[in-house]
Design an enzyme around this catalytic site. Structure first.
Site, mmCIF file in Angstrom:
data_model
loop_
_atom_site.group_PDB
_atom_site.id
_atom_site.type_symbol
_atom_site.label_atom_id
_atom_site.label_comp_id
_atom_site.label_asym_id
_atom_site.label_seq_id
_atom_site.Cartn_x
_atom_site.Cartn_y
_atom_site.Cartn_z
ATOM 1 N N LYS A 174 -13.121 25.771 44.503
ATOM 2 C CA LYS A 174 -13.567 24.613 43.719
ATOM 3 C C LYS A 174 -13.175 23.350 44.441
ATOM 4 O O LYS A 174 -12.012 23.195 44.847
ATOM 5 C CB LYS A 174 -12.884 24.653 42.335
ATOM 6 N N GLN A 216 -6.895 20.182 48.075
ATOM 7 C CA GLN A 216 -7.540 20.604 46.826
ATOM 8 C C GLN A 216 -6.918 21.889 46.286
ATOM 9 O O GLN A 216 -6.774 22.066 45.076
ATOM 10 C CB GLN A 216 -9.043 20.820 47.085
ATOM 11 N N LYS A 227 -3.768 20.785 44.531
ATOM 12 C CA LYS A 227 -4.113 19.969 43.356
ATOM 13 C C LYS A 227 -4.626 20.845 42.227
ATOM 14 O O LYS A 227 -4.208 20.727 41.075
ATOM 15 C CB LYS A 227 -5.205 18.960 43.760
ATOM 16 N N LYS A 248 -13.644 22.352 49.857
ATOM 17 C CA LYS A 248 -14.243 21.028 50.005
ATOM 18 C C LYS A 248 -15.432 21.160 50.939
ATOM 19 O O LYS A 248 -15.501 22.120 51.720
ATOM 20 C CB LYS A 248 -13.222 20.042 50.585
ATOM 21 N N GLY A 295 -18.796 16.498 43.011
ATOM 22 C CA GLY A 295 -19.003 15.270 43.779
ATOM 23 C C GLY A 295 -17.734 14.805 44.491
ATOM 24 O O GLY A 295 -16.651 15.334 44.283
ATOM 25 N N ASP A 296 -17.898 13.835 45.345
ATOM 26 C CA ASP A 296 -16.801 13.115 46.005
ATOM 27 C C ASP A 296 -17.444 11.842 46.551
ATOM 28 O O ASP A 296 -18.493 11.422 46.017
ATOM 29 C CB ASP A 296 -16.169 13.991 47.121
HETATM 30 P P1 NDP Z 1 -17.419 6.769 45.714
HETATM 31 O O1 NDP Z 1 -18.378 7.092 46.787
HETATM 32 O O2 NDP Z 1 -17.888 6.658 44.318
HETATM 33 O O3 NDP Z 1 -16.674 5.404 46.068
HETATM 34 C C1 NDP Z 1 -15.928 5.231 47.225
HETATM 35 C C2 NDP Z 1 -15.459 3.797 47.244
HETATM 36 O O4 NDP Z 1 -14.514 3.610 48.283
HETATM 37 C C3 NDP Z 1 -16.598 2.823 47.525
HETATM 38 O O5 NDP Z 1 -16.360 1.616 46.869
HETATM 39 C C4 NDP Z 1 -16.503 2.657 49.034
HETATM 40 O O6 NDP Z 1 -17.033 1.462 49.550
HETATM 41 C C5 NDP Z 1 -15.000 2.626 49.188
HETATM 42 N N1 NDP Z 1 -14.633 2.953 50.548
HETATM 43 C C6 NDP Z 1 -14.894 4.096 51.207
HETATM 44 N N2 NDP Z 1 -14.405 4.000 52.449
HETATM 45 C C7 NDP Z 1 -13.828 2.772 52.517
HETATM 46 C C8 NDP Z 1 -13.130 2.077 53.533
HETATM 47 N N3 NDP Z 1 -12.960 2.656 54.734
HETATM 48 N N4 NDP Z 1 -12.640 0.837 53.267
HETATM 49 C C9 NDP Z 1 -12.828 0.258 52.046
HETATM 50 N N5 NDP Z 1 -13.493 0.873 51.053
HETATM 51 C C10 NDP Z 1 -13.978 2.103 51.293
HETATM 52 O O7 NDP Z 1 -16.246 7.858 45.846
HETATM 53 P P2 NDP Z 1 -15.173 8.275 44.766
HETATM 54 O O8 NDP Z 1 -14.773 7.097 43.963
HETATM 55 O O9 NDP Z 1 -15.663 9.489 44.090
HETATM 56 O O10 NDP Z 1 -13.963 8.738 45.710
HETATM 57 C C11 NDP Z 1 -12.963 7.837 46.178
HETATM 58 C C12 NDP Z 1 -11.747 8.633 46.624
HETATM 59 O O11 NDP Z 1 -11.231 9.391 45.529
HETATM 60 C C13 NDP Z 1 -11.971 9.641 47.740
HETATM 61 O O12 NDP Z 1 -10.817 9.715 48.541
HETATM 62 C C14 NDP Z 1 -12.138 10.957 46.996
HETATM 63 O O13 NDP Z 1 -11.827 12.072 47.807
HETATM 64 C C15 NDP Z 1 -11.116 10.764 45.889
HETATM 65 N N6 NDP Z 1 -11.291 11.600 44.705
HETATM 66 C C16 NDP Z 1 -12.464 11.567 44.005
HETATM 67 C C17 NDP Z 1 -12.594 12.319 42.856
HETATM 68 C C18 NDP Z 1 -13.804 12.229 41.987
HETATM 69 O O14 NDP Z 1 -13.791 12.823 40.898
HETATM 70 N N7 NDP Z 1 -14.845 11.511 42.382
HETATM 71 C C19 NDP Z 1 -11.530 13.233 42.419
HETATM 72 C C20 NDP Z 1 -10.306 13.125 43.182
HETATM 73 C C21 NDP Z 1 -10.223 12.350 44.302
HETATM 74 P P3 NDP Z 1 -18.424 1.499 50.376
HETATM 75 O O15 NDP Z 1 -19.474 1.669 49.336
HETATM 76 O O16 NDP Z 1 -18.465 0.203 51.082
HETATM 77 O O17 NDP Z 1 -18.342 2.669 51.336
#
Ligand code: NDP
Length: 446
Positions: free
Chosen positions: A91, A112, A115, A127, A166-167
């Site tokens: 997962k 993961q 976690k 992943k 998703g991620d």
């Molecule tokens: P999204 O794609 O929804 O959002 C990612 C955000 O981070 C965007 O605003 C993006 O900006 C920004 N970002 C990415 N790379 C950079 C960077 N190098 N510098 C500045 N901003 C950056 O992803 P999520 O919110 O789903 O995921 C965010 C993090 O959380 C990841 O590490 C993911 O693995 C983790 N995570 C997510 C979960 C989930 O349920 N979605 C669960 C647990 C962990 P831009 O649009 O400009 O790229």
């Protein structure tokens, strides 16, 4: 420091996985914590649990050909790393981002596994993703890419085998296209094969909010044991995607004041507090940039990327990507009086930053624990799919809050038991490692 008994296994991981810096970093963090467990339980060394736990059960790399809107053929590389299925079906999410490579997918799959173990739910760790950049792509292009990706992935997944979600770059729209193609190819309406689905077609209420809400609950717990609360605290959140938006939402609900968030183009500072409705309009509805947010909020300003941790705050939530907060950023946050830091993203704080927070006595919630609410709610989605049921928002959120409180308590108690009170990194790694390792021993040599 890695215990000397684990040095050889660690050296072997580095040798067998050259050039995979993020994977090395994630393995090192776990191995630095689990020495005392190995010392107490010689059967784990005899069964070569460390060596087995660091080697994915299966790694898939595949070609993803698709056609863009101009009719040009594009080729991307798809990945799925099925890391560990001791506790349940594999997962973990799918990430679509140009930076995706095998090392990044392996670090994420490794994290993961632990976690998922912390949640106490019956799920293993995996992943996947692709080096595809969804930015600027039309809905049709996204659909064609997702269909091509699933045309290979479908043969490797299933509700009892491997359940992606998703991620970064993969939200409900992408899960919809992926699920549609899976259903078409297999001729099965197998809701439990993917999580993060739309509510009308098998998704769970609260899944969208779960990771962000869970982080706020975890921070609340960390502050509570120190006699503090979120109410009245100034907070900074990096990113502006799924995790960041709902972390901001819940921090506001709990009385905190989020003054900044970001994307890869820059940081928005809004002294009156980030306006959630505007943020959701710009990022979710219109899929635009943070620079567009300031058009709606005359007092908000845009700063260069990378400078978000200079903004003074008491709570800092890195919710964008790995290694986005380094030792210098940590020093700045500490100097400005930060009380709590929780990793919304996976591994956003570098090892130097983590050390600085722990040394300074800042309450530091590692991603494995603090952002586990997303996958925990995915497991609740699987439960609802299996029983063809759908729960209310209130009931599901209550379950999420209880899971986060339990994860916090487990990490807290384990850290105390192993002589590192308040060290949630130790607590999270030892608790989850013990769960996975004990089950691996019970299941025999696999
Ligand atoms: P999204 O794609 O929804 O959002 C990612 C955000 O981070 C965007 O605003 C993006 O900006 C920004 N970002 C990415 N790379 C950079 C960077 N190098 N510098 C500045 N901003 C950056 O992803 P999520 O919110 O789903 O995921 C965010 C993090 O959380 C990841 O590490 C993911 O693995 C983790 N995570 C997510 C979960 C989930 O349920 N979605 C669960 C647990 C962990 P831009 O649009 O400009 O790229």
């Amino acid at each position: 420091m890695i215990d000397e008994k684990l040095e050889a296994a660690h050296a072997e991981v580095l040798r067998r996985n050259p050039g995979e810096a993020e994977f090395h970093q994630a393995v090192r963090e776990v191995l630095e914590c689990v020495g005392p467990v190995i010392a107490k339980r010689p059967e784990l060394a005899r069964e070569k649990i460390i060596q087995r736990i660091c080697e994915p059960e299966r790694q898939l790399i595949f070609r993803v050909p698709w056609q863009d809107d101009r009719g040009e053929v594009q080729i991307n590389r798809g990945f799925r790393v099925e890391f560990n299925s001791a506790l349940g079906p594999f997962k973990g999410g799918l990430r679509f981002h140009p930076s995706v490579n095998l090392g990044i997918v392996k670090f994420l799959g490794f994290e993961q596994t632990f976690k998922n173990a912390l949640t106490g739910m019956p799920i293993g760790g995996a992943k996947g993703g692709a080096d595809f950049d969804p930015k600027g792509r039309s809905d049709d292009e996204i659909m064609r890419f997702c269909q091509s990706f699933m045309t290979e992935l479908y043969r490797h997944i299933g509700e009892h085998t491997d359940v992606p979600a998703g991620d970064i770059g993969v939200g409900t729209r992408e899960i919809g296209f992926l699920f549609g193609q899976y259903k078409r190819i297999t001729n099965r309406y197998e809701s439990g094969v993917l999580t993060g689905k739309g509510v009308a077609w098998g998704g769970a209420l609260v899944r969208t909010e779960a990771t962000g809400y869970g982080i706020a609950y975890f921070v609340d717990e960390m502050l509570r044991v120190r006699g503090e609360t979120i109410a009245g605290k100034t907070c900074v959140v990096s990113g502006s995607g799924n995790v960041a938006i709902y972390a901001i939402d819940k921090i506001h609900q709990l009385g905190g004041h989020v003054v900044a968030c970001s994307d890869s183009d820059g940081v928005v500072f809004d002294p009156y507090g980030i306006d959630l409705a505007v943020l959701r309009q710009v990022k979710e509805a219109e899929r635009r940039r943070m620079s567009d947010y300031i058009a709606y909020r005359p007092r908000a300003t845009l700063r260069a990327p990378g400078s978000i941790w200079q903004i003074p705050c008491q709570i800092a939530l890195p919710c964008a990507t790995q290694n986005e907060l380094d030792g210098r950023d940590a020093a700045m946050l500490i100097e400005n009086g930060v009380l709590a830091v929780a990793e919304g993203a996976n591994m956003p704080a570098t090892p130097e930053a983590v050390r600085a927070f722990l040394t300074a006595g800042v309450a530091f919630g590692p991603g494995k624990a603090a952002n586990a609410g997303g996958v925990a709610t995915s497991a609740l989605e699987m439960q609802q799919n299996a029983s063809r049921d759908s729960w209310t928002f209130e009931y599901t959120e209550k379950r999420l809050a209880a899971i986060m409180a339990k994860i916090h308590a487990l990490c807290f108690e384990t850290a105390e038991r192993f002589g590192s009170p308040g060290n949630y990194v130790m607590g999270a790694n030892i608790t989850s490692f013990e769960r996975v390792a004990t089950t691996m021993v019970a299941l025999g040599l696999t």
